[in-house]
Design an enzyme around this catalytic site. Structure first.
Site, mmCIF file in Angstrom:
data_model
loop_
_atom_site.group_PDB
_atom_site.id
_atom_site.type_symbol
_atom_site.label_atom_id
_atom_site.label_comp_id
_atom_site.label_asym_id
_atom_site.label_seq_id
_atom_site.Cartn_x
_atom_site.Cartn_y
_atom_site.Cartn_z
ATOM 1 N N ASN A 117 -31.500 35.601 -12.915
ATOM 2 C CA ASN A 117 -31.600 36.812 -13.740
ATOM 3 C C ASN A 117 -32.255 37.900 -12.899
ATOM 4 O O ASN A 117 -32.773 37.626 -11.815
ATOM 5 C CB ASN A 117 -32.393 36.503 -15.021
ATOM 6 C CG ASN A 117 -33.786 36.023 -14.691
ATOM 7 O OD1 ASN A 117 -34.594 36.753 -14.142
ATOM 8 N ND2 ASN A 117 -34.058 34.760 -14.998
ATOM 9 N N LYS B 206 -19.792 23.722 -0.844
ATOM 10 C CA LYS B 206 -19.370 24.898 -1.593
ATOM 11 C C LYS B 206 -18.120 24.592 -2.430
ATOM 12 O O LYS B 206 -17.158 24.021 -1.911
ATOM 13 C CB LYS B 206 -19.072 26.034 -0.588
ATOM 14 C CG LYS B 206 -18.707 27.326 -1.262
ATOM 15 C CD LYS B 206 -18.394 28.406 -0.239
ATOM 16 C CE LYS B 206 -17.756 29.580 -0.956
ATOM 17 N NZ LYS B 206 -17.171 30.541 -0.035
ATOM 18 N N PHE C 200 -44.684 35.770 -22.444
ATOM 19 C CA PHE C 200 -43.897 36.992 -22.626
ATOM 20 C C PHE C 200 -42.690 36.681 -23.499
ATOM 21 O O PHE C 200 -42.166 35.566 -23.467
ATOM 22 C CB PHE C 200 -43.415 37.521 -21.267
ATOM 23 C CG PHE C 200 -44.481 38.265 -20.528
ATOM 24 C CD1 PHE C 200 -45.547 37.579 -19.955
ATOM 25 C CD2 PHE C 200 -44.438 39.643 -20.420
ATOM 26 C CE1 PHE C 200 -46.558 38.258 -19.302
ATOM 27 C CE2 PHE C 200 -45.440 40.339 -19.766
ATOM 28 C CZ PHE C 200 -46.503 39.650 -19.204
ATOM 29 N N LYS D 110 -42.191 32.895 -31.623
ATOM 30 C CA LYS D 110 -42.383 32.213 -30.326
ATOM 31 C C LYS D 110 -43.858 31.894 -30.080
ATOM 32 O O LYS D 110 -44.203 30.843 -29.555
ATOM 33 C CB LYS D 110 -41.842 33.128 -29.206
ATOM 34 C CG LYS D 110 -41.579 32.415 -27.916
ATOM 35 C CD LYS D 110 -40.863 33.305 -26.915
ATOM 36 C CE LYS D 110 -39.419 33.568 -27.331
ATOM 37 N NZ LYS D 110 -38.742 34.456 -26.354
ATOM 38 N N LYS E 68 -44.731 28.045 -29.506
ATOM 39 C CA LYS E 68 -45.226 27.594 -28.199
ATOM 40 C C LYS E 68 -46.745 27.501 -28.167
ATOM 41 O O LYS E 68 -47.322 27.312 -27.098
ATOM 42 C CB LYS E 68 -44.721 28.536 -27.116
ATOM 43 C CG LYS E 68 -43.197 28.493 -26.950
ATOM 44 C CD LYS E 68 -42.772 29.162 -25.665
ATOM 45 C CE LYS E 68 -41.345 28.773 -25.321
ATOM 46 N NZ LYS E 68 -40.963 29.179 -23.984
HETATM 47 O O1 C5P Z 1 -38.476 31.170 -25.153
HETATM 48 P P1 C5P Z 1 -38.522 32.070 -23.988
HETATM 49 O O2 C5P Z 1 -37.921 31.471 -22.759
HETATM 50 O O3 C5P Z 1 -38.016 33.447 -24.253
HETATM 51 O O4 C5P Z 1 -40.108 32.232 -23.706
HETATM 52 C C1 C5P Z 1 -40.590 33.133 -22.806
HETATM 53 C C2 C5P Z 1 -41.918 32.710 -22.279
HETATM 54 O O5 C5P Z 1 -41.907 31.324 -21.949
HETATM 55 C C3 C5P Z 1 -42.262 33.435 -20.984
HETATM 56 O O6 C5P Z 1 -43.653 33.619 -20.961
HETATM 57 C C4 C5P Z 1 -41.782 32.483 -19.912
HETATM 58 O O7 C5P Z 1 -42.489 32.631 -18.692
HETATM 59 C C5 C5P Z 1 -42.048 31.124 -20.551
HETATM 60 N N1 C5P Z 1 -41.080 30.077 -20.181
HETATM 61 C C6 C5P Z 1 -41.539 28.954 -19.538
HETATM 62 N N2 C5P Z 1 -40.656 27.954 -19.203
HETATM 63 C C7 C5P Z 1 -39.356 28.067 -19.520
HETATM 64 C C8 C5P Z 1 -38.882 29.201 -20.184
HETATM 65 C C9 C5P Z 1 -39.770 30.200 -20.501
HETATM 66 O O8 C5P Z 1 -42.730 28.862 -19.234
HETATM 67 N N3 C5P Z 1 -38.545 27.085 -19.182
#
Ligand code: C5P
Length: 406
Positions: A212, A291, A326, A340, A344
């Site tokens: 990304n 590849k 974030f 979220k 989390k």
């Molecule tokens: O659910 P989402 O991926 O949008 O959550 C975003 C937050 O979770 C961000 O702070 C990101 O750094 C963290 N994140 C993480 N591990 C992942 C995906 C997201 O720590 N696999």
């Protein structure tokens, strides 16, 4: 933020001979407007691009460029005493090379050698020059020595090419000066802060990956700000073009799995965890060793598997750190972020609408809402990522304090 923090502060602006020299006029003008006392130092080559009269008028002070002419009135030692911070903008490959290797053959390079206050270097040059092994090595050397090296902006260059090499915009330059002047504090002394930053890359085959456009700027700004407040900072970063912040333990990784492992290596040893990385949620189930060939087919199906959720895993640690995450959303930002935060088990979430102008992935600014575990919701205006980093750490400081008082 720039206004009050620049009032009465003494700043040297070093201007070297690149076409971006004209942009330094705006920097000097804004520094002066914000109340700073500015001295401009030009190289001989810079004077081919912008007349010294322009800088003298904008700064309200004579421009310094000749070691010998000014000897009696002002010399490099006096300039070094004057400076509370110095910014070289634009910095050519030449001044970067001289500064990195201790060559002092004009007033600016000699002054740089004598400075004991913070120095910022804002390179601007042709992409190929910027990417040359010599310039990269010299910038890394300077960064290692504690010089703040700013990242070039991308876009159309004076030579007609497209790429990295443009002088960052004036706001980025001003923020760097404000940060340099803010000095160190001991607010977070004794605290261990772990920050993830940048994108991750999930390999499909040896030459392709899923990723990304995260630039890492938010996470790096947080690392610098936490360091400035005296914390012991570790930054685990995905692939970005930024220089490692000085005084910060930086671990470079590529995939989500590697980021997860680097974070887990510090399990239980962290007081504040900030997940600023844009971690890929999915990775290709198989990584091809060779590849992939087009081989005449019009369709290709990739099977994806979930990557580890780094923040979730940090939530299991004993002792559990303060957790800040974030939420990059494109709709219904606050509701999604609140959900979220709960799911989390975070202490604070920084929600931003990445589709809004000036906010999100590759910009230098951000517009965010802070939502914390005790239900406080603060809608912040558009600000630079450096300013947002300060807001986030202010809030983290409050949350740590209220935890301690429980
Ligand atoms: O659910 P989402 O991926 O949008 O959550 C975003 C937050 O979770 C961000 O702070 C990101 O750094 C963290 N994140 C993480 N591990 C992942 C995906 C997201 O720590 N696999």
């Amino acid at each position: 933020m720039s206004g009050s923090q620049l009032q009465g502060r003494r700043v040297i602006v070093g201007v070297t001979g690149g076409i971006a020299a004209y942009k330094a006029c705006d920097l000097v003008s804004k520094l002066v407007k914000a109340g700073a006392e500015v001295r401009v130092m030009m190289t001989e080559n810079a004077r081919r691009f912008v007349g010294e009269m322009t800088f003298a008028t904008l700064s309200g002070s004579p421009v310094h460029y000749d070691m010998w002419r000014e000897r009696s009135e002002i010399d490099h030692i006096a300039m070094a005493d004057f400076a509370e911070a110095t910014i070289v903008a634009p910095a050519t490959a030449n001044i970067i090379g001289k500064f990195a290797h201790g060559i002092a053959d004009d007033l600016l390079s000699t002054t740089l050698m004598t400075l004991t206050s913070p120095v910022i270097v804002a390179p601007a040059m042709n992409t190929h020059m910027l990417e040359s092994a010599a310039v990269r090595k010299n910038l890394a050397l300077l960064a290692e020595r504690g010089v703040r090296v700013l990242e070039c902006a991308e876009g159309r260059l004076a030579c007609g090419e497209e790429g990295a090499g443009r002088l960052p915009n004036t706001q980025v330059l001003l923020d760097a000066v404000v940060e340099a002047l803010a000095g160190e504090s001991d607010q977070f002394a004794g605290l261990r802060v772990l920050i993830t930053a940048g994108p991750t890359r999930e390999p499909i085959d040896p030459v392709r990956f899923i990723s990304n456009p995260s630039s890492g700027k938010m996470g790096y700004a947080l690392a610098r700000e936490a360091r400035r407040r005296g914390a012991d900072v570790t930054l685990v970063t995905g692939p970005v073009t930024l220089q490692a912040p000085s005084g910060v333990q930086t671990t470079r990784v590529s995939s989500a799995e590697q980021m997860h492992e680097a974070v887990q290596a510090l399990a239980g040893e962290v007081d504040i965890f900030i997940g600023a990385a844009a971690v890929a949620d999915w990775r290709p189930a198989e990584r091809e060793q060779q590849k992939l060939k087009k081989s005449g087919s019009e369709e290709m199906v990739l099977r994806l598997l979930r990557t580890p959720d780094i923040i979730d895993a940090v939530g299991e640690w004993e002792p559990r750190p303060l957790i800040i995450g974030f939420a990059a959303e494109t709709e219904d930002v606050v509701r999604h972020a609140e959900e979220k935060l709960r799911r989390k088990a975070m202490d604070l979430i920084v929600a931003n609408d990445v589709s809004a102008p000036g906010a999100g992935f590759e910009t230098d600014t951000n517009r965010a809402t802070l939502i914390d575990v005790i239900g406080r919701e603060t809608d912040l205006p558009l600000m630079s990522k450096a300013e947002l980093a300060a807001e986030i750490l202010d809030r983290a400081g409050c949350l740590i304090a209220s935890r301690e008082s429980q």
